[in-house]
Design an enzyme around this catalytic site. Structure first.
Site, mmCIF file in Angstrom:
data_model
loop_
_atom_site.group_PDB
_atom_site.id
_atom_site.type_symbol
_atom_site.label_atom_id
_atom_site.label_comp_id
_atom_site.label_asym_id
_atom_site.label_seq_id
_atom_site.Cartn_x
_atom_site.Cartn_y
_atom_site.Cartn_z
ATOM 1 N N LYS A 289 -0.160 27.418 10.137
ATOM 2 C CA LYS A 289 0.509 28.648 10.854
ATOM 3 C C LYS A 289 0.100 28.744 12.174
ATOM 4 O O LYS A 289 1.296 29.499 13.127
ATOM 5 C CB LYS A 289 0.428 30.056 10.061
ATOM 6 N N SER B 30 -2.794 26.889 5.253
ATOM 7 C CA SER B 30 -2.170 28.013 6.363
ATOM 8 C C SER B 30 -2.772 28.047 7.661
ATOM 9 O O SER B 30 -2.161 28.692 8.320
ATOM 10 C CB SER B 30 -2.559 29.408 5.546
ATOM 11 N N SER C 223 -0.921 36.203 6.331
ATOM 12 C CA SER C 223 -0.588 34.895 6.079
ATOM 13 C C SER C 223 0.635 34.756 5.189
ATOM 14 O O SER C 223 0.830 33.884 4.276
ATOM 15 C CB SER C 223 -1.722 33.906 5.330
#
Length: 431
Positions: free
Chosen positions: A123, A120, A177
């Protein structure tokens, strides 16, 4: 993460270091390579046990030019630190880097250009790409495609046909997230091609930033064949994010409220920031956690101390005793203890490499030839470094060093809770 044998790595690396003060960790103790003996010392990079399964696709072959971006001293699978610096704290991450957000100086790293899987923390690339494109006040509708995420992966709790301000979706992305938030933002910023166009824009942004070892396949960081990054690239991407006031505000937000959807009988609910650095580390500015079974724990964090802002990036960490943010905090402490002029390389500026623009597999030597390293260049308004050359970088030809990450992704128990339900504490998120 496996590299060259220590003796061969040092023999190849030492003559090529263009920074007089930068030395591989296992050469710092003195001694000589003559006679075939090198000084004993701790492993330059702690390694996790060799994984037993293969990822969807191995990383591309190591490109000597891409590995020398930011300085020839960074082209190592081992530890590179300033001469006479204290040893960095032991961490389980297979690669990491500490850099100054403002000057761009790289203070040290461990396999900074080794390929890794982002999870993640990808991102952040989405944020660097889409924040300038999307009006935070605009209200948009979440689609069925946005919420069609992998079972068990992270979600903030946005609902199909729900109407949300884009700012709310950014908070859901950076605090919890949310993978559905990532899909929505990439789709909204992707133009006529929607989500696919958003991912393509992310890769274009990575290239412009100089992150030549980064390739996005998913908007969220959920694993995909051929999706990779490096600790150095993550620092470039994080620096681009922290240059944006909106990002600094979002990533430092502790709690936020996701508005209800009366027409869909969904009540408002509160979300909390998963990044424990904010609560536990004085001067924390924010960052991003990540986890998949393939990537293991990944982390990006930034903090300010004495007017100095540092960023730490790490990939492939395990958490037997320290969570990802704690390993990041220990490395930040190490970085803040170094002199302000300490450096083993630098972060290139946005667009600096665009004139070369070679493909990763062809013409790559143009990236390294003549590029500046060493003492950080002058800083321009907005925090980006200048591009004045101080020391030329030579491409380092080191055989081997490509990483075969062999983690397979499993599907843990679902983390997608009903809207408003608390989620158990977790150092990282699933994708």
């Amino acid at each position: 993460m496996r590299g060259l044998p220590a003796a061969l790595a040092v023999a190849l690396l030492v003559p090529a270091l263009s920074l007089p003060g930068a030395v591989p960790a296992n050469a710092r103790a003195g001694g000589s390579a003559r006679g075939g003996r090198l000084p004993a010392g701790p492993p330059p990079c702690p390694n996790v046990p060799a994984p037993a399964t293969r990822p969807p696709q191995p990383p591309p072959p190591a490109d000597p030019a891409a590995r020398a971006i930011g300085g020839a001293a960074l082209a190592t699978a081992g530890l590179v630190v300033p001469a006479s610096s204290p040893a960095p704290p032991p961490v389980t991450a297979t690669s990491w880097l500490v850099a100054d957000l403002d000057s761009g100086a790289v203070l040290g790293g461990c396999g900074p250009h080794e390929y890794g899987v982002p999870a993640s923390v990808q991102k952040l690339l989405l944020a660097a790409t889409m924040l300038p494109k999307l009006d935070p006040e605009r209200e948009v509708t979440v689609t069925a495609g946005d919420v069609a995420i992998e079972p068990g992966s992270s979600a903030v709790g946005l609902v199909e046909d729900g109407r949300y301000r884009i700012e709310t979706i950014w908070l859901g992305l950076l605090l919890k997230s949310g993978n559905e938030a990532a899909n929505a933002l990439a789709r909204l910023g992707g133009g006529p091609d929607g989500l696919a166009g958003g991912v393509r824009a992310m890769n274009e942004q990575a290239r412009w930033l100089g992150a030549r070892q980064t390739h996005a396949v998913t908007s969220s960081g959920l694993d995909g064949p051929g999706q990779f990054t490096s600790a150095y690239d993550l620092a470039l991407i994080a620096r681009a994010c922290f240059a944006q006031p909106a990002f600094r505000r979002y990533t430092a937000t502790r709690t936020a409220v996701v508005p209800g959807q009366p027409a869909l009988r969904v009540k408002p609910f509160e979300i909390q920031n998963d990044n424990q650095l904010l609560a536990q580390y004085p001067g924390a500015l924010g960052g991003k956690t990540g986890f998949t079974d393939l990537a293991r724990h990944t982390y990006v964090g930034a903090a300010e101390r004495g007017g100095r802002r540092l960023v730490v990036t790490l990939l492939g960490a395990e958490i037997p005793t320290q969570r990802g943010w704690q390993q990041g905090a220990a490395l930040l402490d190490w970085g803040f203890a170094l002199p302000r002029d300490a450096a083993v390389g630098r972060l290139v500026g946005p667009g600096e490499l665009s004139s070369a623009s070679p493909s990763p597999s062809a013409g790559g030597s143009a990236l390294a030839a003549g590029r500046a390293v060493g003492a950080p260049a002058a800083t321009h308004a907005g925090g980006w470094p200048g591009t004045r050359s101080s020391v030329a970088v030579g491409a380092l030809l080191v055989a081997g060093g490509a990483v075969l990450l062999r983690r397979r992704r499993r599907h843990p128990a679902a983390l997608v809770a009903p809207a408003g339900s608390p989620r158990p504490p977790d150092d990282g998120d699933r994708g």
